[in-house]
Structures are given as structure tokens and as C-alpha cells.
Enzyme design. Structure first.
Site, PDB file in Angstrom:
ATOM      1  N   ILE A 181       1.000  -1.241   0.041  1.00 13.19           N
ATOM      2  CA  ILE A 181      -0.186  -0.076  -0.204  1.00 13.19           C
ATOM      3  C   ILE A 181       0.801   1.283   0.005  1.00 13.19           C
ATOM      4  O   ILE A 181       0.611   2.345  -0.753  1.00 13.19           O
ATOM      5  CB  ILE A 181      -1.100  -0.094   1.321  1.00 13.19           C
ATOM      6  CG1 ILE A 181      -2.037  -1.313   1.037  1.00 13.19           C
ATOM      7  CG2 ILE A 181      -1.807   1.265   1.257  1.00 13.19           C
ATOM      8  CD1 ILE A 181      -2.656  -1.306   2.460  1.00 13.19           C
ATOM      9  N   PHE A 220       2.703   3.836   7.293  1.00 11.72           N
ATOM     10  CA  PHE A 220       2.056   2.680   6.791  1.00 11.72           C
ATOM     11  C   PHE A 220       2.925   1.471   7.393  1.00 11.72           C
ATOM     12  O   PHE A 220       2.659   0.182   7.225  1.00 11.72           O
ATOM     13  CB  PHE A 220       2.364   2.354   5.371  1.00 11.72           C
ATOM     14  CG  PHE A 220       1.664   3.461   4.410  1.00 11.72           C
ATOM     15  CD1 PHE A 220       0.179   3.096   4.008  1.00 11.72           C
ATOM     16  CD2 PHE A 220       2.129   4.688   3.946  1.00 11.72           C
ATOM     17  CE1 PHE A 220      -0.457   3.884   3.417  1.00 11.72           C
ATOM     18  CE2 PHE A 220       1.242   5.558   3.223  1.00 11.72           C
ATOM     19  CZ  PHE A 220      -0.008   4.991   2.729  1.00 11.72           C
ATOM     20  N   GLU A 261       3.988  -4.692  10.228  1.00 11.48           N
ATOM     21  CA  GLU A 261       3.728  -6.137   9.885  1.00 11.48           C
ATOM     22  C   GLU A 261       2.253  -6.486   9.824  1.00 11.48           C
ATOM     23  O   GLU A 261       1.505  -6.067  10.555  1.00 11.48           O
ATOM     24  CB  GLU A 261       4.359  -7.268  11.065  1.00 11.48           C
ATOM     25  CG  GLU A 261       5.839  -6.999  11.310  1.00 11.48           C
ATOM     26  CD  GLU A 261       6.858  -7.779  10.227  1.00 11.48           C
ATOM     27  OE1 GLU A 261       5.996  -8.519   9.293  1.00 11.48           O
ATOM     28  OE2 GLU A 261       7.754  -7.432  10.140  1.00 11.48           O
ATOM     29  N   THR A 298      -6.423  -0.983  10.047  1.00 12.18           N
ATOM     30  CA  THR A 298      -7.114  -2.193   9.512  1.00 12.18           C
ATOM     31  C   THR A 298      -8.430  -2.380   9.987  1.00 12.18           C
ATOM     32  O   THR A 298      -8.706  -1.891  11.274  1.00 12.18           O
ATOM     33  CB  THR A 298      -6.445  -3.349   9.574  1.00 12.18           C
ATOM     34  OG1 THR A 298      -6.958  -4.633   9.056  1.00 12.18           O
ATOM     35  CG2 THR A 298      -5.785  -3.528  11.076  1.00 12.18           C
ATOM     36  N   ASP A 299      -9.287  -2.778   9.369  1.00 16.83           N
ATOM     37  CA  ASP A 299     -10.889  -3.106  10.052  1.00 16.83           C
ATOM     38  C   ASP A 299     -10.925  -4.211  10.802  1.00 16.83           C
ATOM     39  O   ASP A 299     -11.662  -4.675  11.664  1.00 16.83           O
ATOM     40  CB  ASP A 299     -11.835  -3.517   8.975  1.00 16.83           C
ATOM     41  CG  ASP A 299     -11.490  -4.657   8.060  1.00 16.83           C
ATOM     42  OD1 ASP A 299     -10.436  -5.138   8.149  1.00 16.83           O
ATOM     43  OD2 ASP A 299     -12.305  -4.931   6.886  1.00 16.83           O
ATOM     44  N   GLU A 300      -9.595  -5.208  10.714  1.00 20.72           N
ATOM     45  CA  GLU A 300      -9.411  -6.468  11.835  1.00 20.72           C
ATOM     46  C   GLU A 300      -9.706  -5.881  13.233  1.00 20.72           C
ATOM     47  O   GLU A 300      -9.759  -6.881  14.010  1.00 20.72           O
ATOM     48  CB  GLU A 300      -8.393  -7.050  11.147  1.00 20.72           C
ATOM     49  CG  GLU A 300      -8.360  -7.663   9.797  1.00 20.72           C
ATOM     50  CD  GLU A 300      -7.326  -8.854   9.432  1.00 20.72           C
ATOM     51  OE1 GLU A 300      -6.879  -9.564  10.265  1.00 20.72           O
ATOM     52  OE2 GLU A 300      -6.845  -8.612   8.442  1.00 20.72           O
ATOM     53  N   TYR A 316      -1.862 -10.202  15.107  1.00 16.37           N
ATOM     54  CA  TYR A 316      -1.722  -9.048  13.964  1.00 16.37           C
ATOM     55  C   TYR A 316      -2.689  -7.996  14.492  1.00 16.37           C
ATOM     56  O   TYR A 316      -2.225  -6.712  14.776  1.00 16.37           O
ATOM     57  CB  TYR A 316      -1.952  -9.514  12.714  1.00 16.37           C
ATOM     58  CG  TYR A 316      -2.421  -8.092  11.775  1.00 16.37           C
ATOM     59  CD1 TYR A 316      -1.292  -7.478  11.661  1.00 16.37           C
ATOM     60  CD2 TYR A 316      -3.441  -8.331  11.180  1.00 16.37           C
ATOM     61  CE1 TYR A 316      -1.927  -6.216  10.723  1.00 16.37           C
ATOM     62  CE2 TYR A 316      -3.976  -7.476  10.314  1.00 16.37           C
ATOM     63  CZ  TYR A 316      -3.006  -6.329   9.917  1.00 16.37           C
ATOM     64  OH  TYR A 316      -3.283  -4.937   9.221  1.00 16.37           O
ATOM     65  N   ALA A 349      -4.508  -7.542  17.134  1.00 15.01           N
ATOM     66  CA  ALA A 349      -4.298  -6.887  18.408  1.00 15.01           C
ATOM     67  C   ALA A 349      -3.300  -5.994  18.398  1.00 15.01           C
ATOM     68  O   ALA A 349      -3.255  -5.158  18.988  1.00 15.01           O
ATOM     69  CB  ALA A 349      -4.060  -8.177  19.575  1.00 15.01           C
ATOM     70  N   LYS A 363      -2.262  -4.065  16.051  1.00 11.51           N
ATOM     71  CA  LYS A 363      -2.687  -2.816  15.231  1.00 11.51           C
ATOM     72  C   LYS A 363      -3.795  -2.296  16.206  1.00 11.51           C
ATOM     73  O   LYS A 363      -3.816  -1.037  16.214  1.00 11.51           O
ATOM     74  CB  LYS A 363      -3.391  -3.267  13.898  1.00 11.51           C
ATOM     75  CG  LYS A 363      -2.623  -3.796  12.858  1.00 11.51           C
ATOM     76  CD  LYS A 363      -1.456  -2.559  12.656  1.00 11.51           C
ATOM     77  CE  LYS A 363      -2.009  -1.498  11.734  1.00 11.51           C
ATOM     78  NZ  LYS A 363      -1.105  -0.547  11.386  1.00 11.51           N
ATOM     79  N   LYS A 378      -0.933 -13.153   0.333  1.00 11.14           N
ATOM     80  CA  LYS A 378      -2.249 -12.644   0.298  1.00 11.14           C
ATOM     81  C   LYS A 378      -3.169 -13.499  -0.894  1.00 11.14           C
ATOM     82  O   LYS A 378      -2.434 -13.784  -1.884  1.00 11.14           O
ATOM     83  CB  LYS A 378      -2.405 -11.106   0.338  1.00 11.14           C
ATOM     84  CG  LYS A 378      -1.724 -10.456   1.373  1.00 11.14           C
ATOM     85  CD  LYS A 378      -1.903 -10.821   2.888  1.00 11.14           C
ATOM     86  CE  LYS A 378      -1.082 -10.090   3.947  1.00 11.14           C
ATOM     87  NZ  LYS A 378      -1.605  -8.680   3.907  1.00 11.14           N
ATOM     88  N   TYR A 392      -8.825 -21.803   2.673  1.00  9.41           N
ATOM     89  CA  TYR A 392      -9.114 -22.103   4.061  1.00  9.41           C
ATOM     90  C   TYR A 392     -10.515 -22.641   4.192  1.00  9.41           C
ATOM     91  O   TYR A 392     -11.579 -21.910   3.877  1.00  9.41           O
ATOM     92  CB  TYR A 392      -8.846 -21.035   5.068  1.00  9.41           C
ATOM     93  CG  TYR A 392      -7.286 -20.631   5.233  1.00  9.41           C
ATOM     94  CD1 TYR A 392      -6.377 -21.711   5.354  1.00  9.41           C
ATOM     95  CD2 TYR A 392      -6.937 -19.258   5.164  1.00  9.41           C
ATOM     96  CE1 TYR A 392      -5.286 -21.335   5.970  1.00  9.41           C
ATOM     97  CE2 TYR A 392      -5.554 -19.013   5.287  1.00  9.41           C
ATOM     98  CZ  TYR A 392      -4.556 -20.127   5.799  1.00  9.41           C
ATOM     99  OH  TYR A 392      -3.439 -19.734   5.983  1.00  9.41           O
ATOM    100  N   ARG A 405      -7.492 -21.801   9.103  1.00  7.75           N
ATOM    101  CA  ARG A 405      -6.297 -21.222  10.302  1.00  7.75           C
ATOM    102  C   ARG A 405      -6.965 -20.897  11.540  1.00  7.75           C
ATOM    103  O   ARG A 405      -8.213 -20.746  11.713  1.00  7.75           O
ATOM    104  CB  ARG A 405      -5.654 -19.797   9.596  1.00  7.75           C
ATOM    105  CG  ARG A 405      -6.691 -18.608   9.862  1.00  7.75           C
ATOM    106  CD  ARG A 405      -5.974 -17.508   9.084  1.00  7.75           C
ATOM    107  NE  ARG A 405      -6.641 -16.408   9.016  1.00  7.75           N
ATOM    108  CZ  ARG A 405      -6.554 -15.303   8.148  1.00  7.75           C
ATOM    109  NH1 ARG A 405      -5.604 -15.266   7.429  1.00  7.75           N
ATOM    110  NH2 ARG A 405      -7.071 -14.168   8.360  1.00  7.75           N
ATOM    111  N   PRO A 406      -6.248 -20.618  12.628  1.00  6.97           N
ATOM    112  CA  PRO A 406      -6.643 -20.805  14.158  1.00  6.97           C
ATOM    113  C   PRO A 406      -7.367 -19.302  13.942  1.00  6.97           C
ATOM    114  O   PRO A 406      -6.970 -18.385  13.592  1.00  6.97           O
ATOM    115  CB  PRO A 406      -5.598 -20.811  14.884  1.00  6.97           C
ATOM    116  CG  PRO A 406      -4.626 -21.619  14.186  1.00  6.97           C
ATOM    117  CD  PRO A 406      -4.778 -21.396  12.684  1.00  6.97           C
TER     118      PRO A 406
END
Length: 353
Positions: A11, A79, A82, A132-134, A158, A160, A162, A197, A215, A290-291
Site C-alpha cells: 500500500i 504505513f 507487519e 485495519t478493519d480487523e 496481528y 491485536a 494494530k 495474500k 481455508y 487457520r486458528p
């Protein structure tokens, strides 16, 4: 002058390239060049005096301070991070170091620089943090999309990490007055996307005759945002966003992962058909989920449209066609980043269930 951290990644590089094509204002590009940072992404601006590259780590306060003192940017766009969930599951410490400790040290160094600016420059300065939206967690099928006031419920190392960086950015505004802007985006896709990705992995594996690993049942839903639309949104936030505010950036394109894979296969069937005439979809292989895999993300980007007049210009159909065309036109870029380490990672991560 603006300073972009992580500007050799997916990005970040797209942002730098778009910025230089649209503005006369120079960019200092500060990037550590980890596995996903690639100067080849910036080959088209090599020799451009408006692009100044400095290799360094956002966690190195002395290096960041030198860059700030030397170039005196009016804004920082962060930006550097990880960003791969799977890698965070296998090795979370790198994510803690970069996304939390690194973000903290960057904020501290920028705060010191900003505090020493003349009053007029201090008032105009901005620190834009790209997230991120995550951080919002997972949605049920009928839940409303994430808004800027949705509760943080990160579910991977990841996300958490962010989330922690977002909270630090917020705290530096409320405690110290640092004029910050935070953006939370949905899944990006487009040119220069490292093929760990989903979309680039499917393109690269399909062309190589390899399995296309999906997945679980492939029904995980994501909102998809073309990377250049994301870059235009960040430019708009930097230009007119209100300090201290959060802006969700999405593409209004919710789609299950399996549908994405079939779309990529269909485009490849059209643009680069297999010699035997069979569809690339025959290479789809379901692997163990994935977990802690989040089931659904969705972004409500109406605040961006109402407050800043921004909305994406690409539909998913137009953006994914441009993306597949780019990968077909740039086999050398793909070949150059597919090191032995990358191949070993993919083989380990996507072993068939």
C-alpha cells in the site's frame, strides 16, 4: 515535504507512486525493507528528485529524528507495519515489536519534532496512521458493518497489535495534542501485492499449475478495496480530515473468499487460458482453516463520503480485472520476489488438510 513510513510495501508504494504522479510536493520514503518491502515497487520513480528513499526502522528513534530534522516534513503518513495474519500466528513477536513498540517510538519522536515547530507549522502538521478493519473483530452474517465507533475486539496477534497502535495514536492526541488522523481500511488488492495474500497467491499459483489453497469452506466474507482507491482516501483524509478523528475506508464490496477465487480463475481462463482448455478452478484445493479465523468483516464508509466527499471509483469487477492484468503483464516482478524463503513459507502454511 511529507514523510511516508513503510513506503516500499504494497500500500505504501502505491501511495508514493500516486502522490508523485499527482503532486509536485516531494516524499521522503522511510522503509526498513523487510521481506515485503521491495524497492522494485518504486522502480518507476528511480532518479526522481522528488522521491528520497531512506532505509530505516520506525523503532530507531535516532534514525527517525535525523530524517525529521533533515527534511522537516509537514506530515507523516505511517504505513510501516507487519500485516500478515498467518505470520502473526506463527511468530507474533515481530508484530509486537513493529506494530506496538515501533509505533510508540515513532509517535514519541514525531511528538518531539512537532513540539519544536513554529506555531504556524505546528498547527498545520498532521500524523496519519494507517490501520485495519480487523481491529473490530468478526461480524455475524446479519450484523451491521463496522463504523468508527464499533468496539475493538481483535482476534489475532496481528489485529491485536494494530489495535494497540490505534490506541496509542488516540492517546497521543488526547494527552499531548498531537494532530493525528487514523484510518481503518478493508482488504486491499491491486498491483505490487506480495503473493502471500489471497488474490496474488491465487494468480501466481494458478499460472504455475499449483493448487489454489482455500481455508475451510471458503465462505469467510471480506470487503474488498482497490489499493489506488485506498490511496486516494488517505490523501483526502490528510487534506481535510479533522485531527483526532477516525475514518473507515472500504470498497462496499463484501464477498466470500471462494467467490474471489472463482472470479480470479474466470479472468485467467479468459486472459491466459490453459493449453488443455480446462478452467483454473480445477486447481482449487480446500485446506485446514487457520486458528481463530474471523468469519466476516464489513466496512461502513459513509463517514468518508458524508464528511470528506470520498467514495471508491473502482467496482470490484473493474479493480480485479486491472489487478489480474497487472500480474500477467509483470511476470518479472513476481519472479524476483519468489525467493526460496517465500516458497518454503507457502508450502508450510497451505499444506492440504
Amino acid at each position: 515535504m511529507i514523510l511516508v513510513t513503510g513506503g516500499a510495501g504494497f500500500i505504501g508504494a502505491n501511495f508514493v507512486l500516486d502522490w508523485l504522479s499527482l503532486h509536485s510536493e516531494p516524499v521522503v520514503n522511510f522503509d526498513l525493507l523487510t521481506y515485503a518491502g521491495n524497492l522494485e515497487n518504486l522502480a518507476s520513480v528511480e532518479g526522481n528528485p522528488a522521491h528520497i528513499f531512506v532505509q530505516g526502522d520506525i523503532g530507531d528513534t535516532a534514525a527517525v529524528a535525523r530524517v525529521l530534522a533533515t527534511y522537516k516534513p509537514r506530515a507523516v503518513v505511517n504505513f510501516a507495519a507487519e500485516s500478515h495474519v498467518d505470520r502473526s500466528i506463527h511468530g507474533p513477536e515481530d508484530f509486537i515489536q513493529t506494530n506496538i513498540v515501533g509505533a510508540f517510538r515513532l509517535l514519541e519522536t514525531v511528538r518531539s519534532y512537532w513540539g519544536g515547530l513554529p506555531p504556524e507549522d505546528k498547527a498545520k502538521f498532521r500524523f496519519a496512521h494507517v490501520s485495519t478493519d480487523e481491529v473490530y473483530g468478526s461480524l455475524a452474517p446479519t450484523d451491521a458493518a463496522f463504523t468508527e465507533t464499533s468496539r475493538y475486539e481483535p482476534n489475532s496477534p496481528y489485529s491485536a497489535s494494530k489495535a494497540a497502535s490505534d490506541h496509542l495514536v488516540r492517546a497521543y492526541h488526547h494527552t499531548y495534542g498531537l494532530p493525528v488522523l487514523t484510518t481503518n481500511c478493508s482488504n486491499n488488492y491491486g498491483p505490487f501485492h506480495f503473493p502471500e495474500k489471497l488474490i496474488p497467491l491465487m494468480i501466481v499459483n494458478a499460472l504455475a499449475g499449483k493448487p489454489l489453497p482455500v481455508y475451510g469452506d471458503g465462505q469467510q466474507v471480506r470487503d474488498w478495496l482497490y489499493v489506488r482507491d485506498h490511496c486516494s482516501a488517505i490523501r483526502r483524509v490528510l487534506e481535510a480530515g479533522r485531527p483526532g478523528e477516525v475514518y473507515n475506508i472500504g470498497g462496499w464490496n463484501e464477498k466470500p473468499n471462494l467467490d474471489i477465487v472463482h472470479t480470479v480463475c474466470g479472468l485467467l481462463d479468459e486472459m491466459r487460458p490453459r493449453a488443455e482448455g480446462k478452467s483454473y478452478s480445477g486447481q482449487i484445493t480446500f485446506v485446514k482453516d487457520r486458528p481463530g479465523h474471523d468469519r466476516r468483516y464489513a466496512i461502513d464508509a459513509s463517514k468518508m463520503e458524508k464528511e470528506l466527499g470520498w467514495k471508491p471509483t473502482e467496482t470490484f469487477e473493474s479493480g480485479i480485472r486491472k489487478t489480474v492484468e497487472w500480474y500477467l503483464a509483470n511476470p518479472g516482478w513476481v519472479a524476483n520476489i519468489q525467493s526460496g524463503g517465500y516458497r518454503d513459507w507457502v508450502q508450510k502454511q497451505y499444506a492440504a488438510a
